[in-house]
Design a protein around this motif. Structure first.
Motif, PDB file in Angstrom:
ATOM      1  N   MET A   1       0.836  -1.198   0.000  1.00 16.63           N
ATOM      2  CA  MET A   1       0.000   0.000   0.000  1.00 16.63           C
ATOM      3  C   MET A   1       0.879   1.260   0.000  1.00 16.63           C
ATOM      4  O   MET A   1       1.903   1.309   0.685  1.00 16.63           O
ATOM      5  N   GLN A  31     -13.123   0.672   2.559  1.00 18.28           N
ATOM      6  CA  GLN A  31     -12.390  -0.268   1.715  1.00 18.28           C
ATOM      7  C   GLN A  31     -12.348   0.207   0.267  1.00 18.28           C
ATOM      8  O   GLN A  31     -11.315   0.102  -0.404  1.00 18.28           O
ATOM      9  N   SER A  34      -9.807   2.932   0.133  1.00 15.57           N
ATOM     10  CA  SER A  34      -8.473   2.357   0.294  1.00 15.57           C
ATOM     11  C   SER A  34      -7.994   1.725  -1.008  1.00 15.57           C
ATOM     12  O   SER A  34      -6.847   1.912  -1.425  1.00 15.57           O
ATOM     13  N   ASP A  35      -8.883   0.999  -1.681  1.00  9.23           N
ATOM     14  CA  ASP A  35      -8.532   0.379  -2.960  1.00  9.23           C
ATOM     15  C   ASP A  35      -8.278   1.434  -4.033  1.00  9.23           C
ATOM     16  O   ASP A  35      -7.327   1.328  -4.819  1.00  9.23           O
ATOM     17  N   SER A  38      -5.053   3.233  -3.260  1.00 12.74           N
ATOM     18  CA  SER A  38      -3.927   2.313  -2.996  1.00 12.74           C
ATOM     19  C   SER A  38      -3.224   2.678  -1.693  1.00 12.74           C
ATOM     20  O   SER A  38      -1.999   2.796  -1.618  1.00 12.74           O
ATOM     21  N   SER A 218     -14.784   4.708  -8.011  1.00  9.69           N
ATOM     22  CA  SER A 218     -13.682   4.797  -8.960  1.00  9.69           C
ATOM     23  C   SER A 218     -14.067   5.564 -10.205  1.00  9.69           C
ATOM     24  O   SER A 218     -13.217   6.090 -10.912  1.00  9.69           O
TER      25      SER A 218
END
Length: 225
Positions: A1, A31, A34-35, A38, A218
Motif C-alpha cells: 500500500m 475499503q 483504500s482500494d 492504494s 472509482s
C-alpha cells in the motif's frame, strides 16, 4: 500500500463534490477508498475524520461515512455566520494589510480571472475559498481565521452540491472591488462589499431532492487529478 498524504484523499473528495460528481448522501466506504487510492484504511479513516470535523462528511455509527446533506436552514446559517465573521475580518485587513499583502491579493484575483470556463468549477471554488482565507490571515485574528476555515469548507460542500450550474462565485469582479477598498483603507466599504458578495453567492444556491450517487467511487473520484 502507498503512503500518501491524507490531503490527497481530502482534496479529491472535495473536488468531486465541487464538480458535482459526488452527491449528498453518497456512502464513502473505507475499503473502496483504500482500494481506489492504494493506501491503507487507517489513512482513509484519518481523511474522513478531517472531513467529518469540518461537517463535510457525516459519520453514522454502525453505518459508515456519507457525504453530508446540509439543509436549506443550515446553508443559510453558514452564510449568515460568514457575513458576520468576514465583515470583521475585512475591517481588520484594512488596518493590517501592507502594500505587499495588497499586491498578493491582486495577484490572486488575476489568477482567478485567468481560470478557464467549463470544467473549472472545482478550481473556482478552491480559488474563492483561498481568497477569503487570505483576507482572514491578513486580519490577524487566529480565532476568526480558524472559524472561517471551517465555514468555507462547509460552504464549498453547499456550493458543490446545490449551486446552480451557471451561478457565478464572483460576479462583476467582486473580489477585485474588495481589494480596492482595502487598498483605499476604507473599512466600511470593504465590510459592506464582503457582505454583499456573500449574499450574491448564497443567492446562487438552489436546493433540490437529488438521489445519492450509486455508481462506483472509482468512476467519480479522480486521485491526483
Amino acid at each position: 500500500m502507498t503512503q500518501l498524504p491524507e490531503t490527497v484523499i481530502v482534496d479529491s473528495i472535495l473536488d468531486a463534490i465541487a464538480d458535482q460528481r459526488l452527491k449528498a448522501g453518497t456512502k464513502l466506504g473505507e475499503q473502496a477508498l483504500s482500494d481506489l487510492f492504494s493506501c491503507n484504511r487507517a489513512q482513509v479513516r484519518r481523511a474522513l475524520a478531517t472531513l467529518t470535523a469540518h461537517h463535510v462528511v457525516d459519520h453514522q455509527p454502525n453505518r459508515g461515512a456519507f457525504v453530508a446533506t446540509p439543509t436549506a436552514k443550515e446553508a443559510r446559517d453558514v452564510f449568515q455566520a460568514r457575513r458576520t465573521v468576514e465583515a470583521t475580518i475585512a475591517r481588520n485587513a484594512v488596518l493590517n494589510a501592507t502594500e505587499d499583502d495588497i499586491a498578493a491579493l491582486r495577484a490572486h484575483v488575476a489568477a482567478e480571472r485567468a481560470l478557464p470556463g467549463g470544467d473549472s468549477r472545482p478550481e473556482a471554488i478552491r480559488a474563492s475559498r483561498a481568497f477569503h482565507l487570505m483576507l482572514a490571515r491578513l486580519g490577524g485574528n487566529s480565532v476568526l481565521e480558524q472559524y472561517l476555515s471551517d465555514l468555507t469548507l462547509r460552504s464549498s460542500l453547499i456550493l458543490g452540491l446545490y449551486a446552480r450550474a451557471k451561478a457565478s462565485l464572483c460576479a462583476d469582479d467582486e473580489h477585485a472591488r474588495i481589494v480596492d477598498a482595502i487598498a483605499a483603507r476604507d473599512a466600511k466599504t470593504a465590510a459592506h462589499l464582503v457582505e454583499e458578495h456573500l449574499r450574491h453567492i448564497e443567492q446562487g444556491i438552489e436546493f433540490t431532492d437529488t438521489p445519492p450517487q450509486t455508481g462506483l467511487l472509482s468512476g467519480i473520484l479522480r486521485p491526483g487529478a
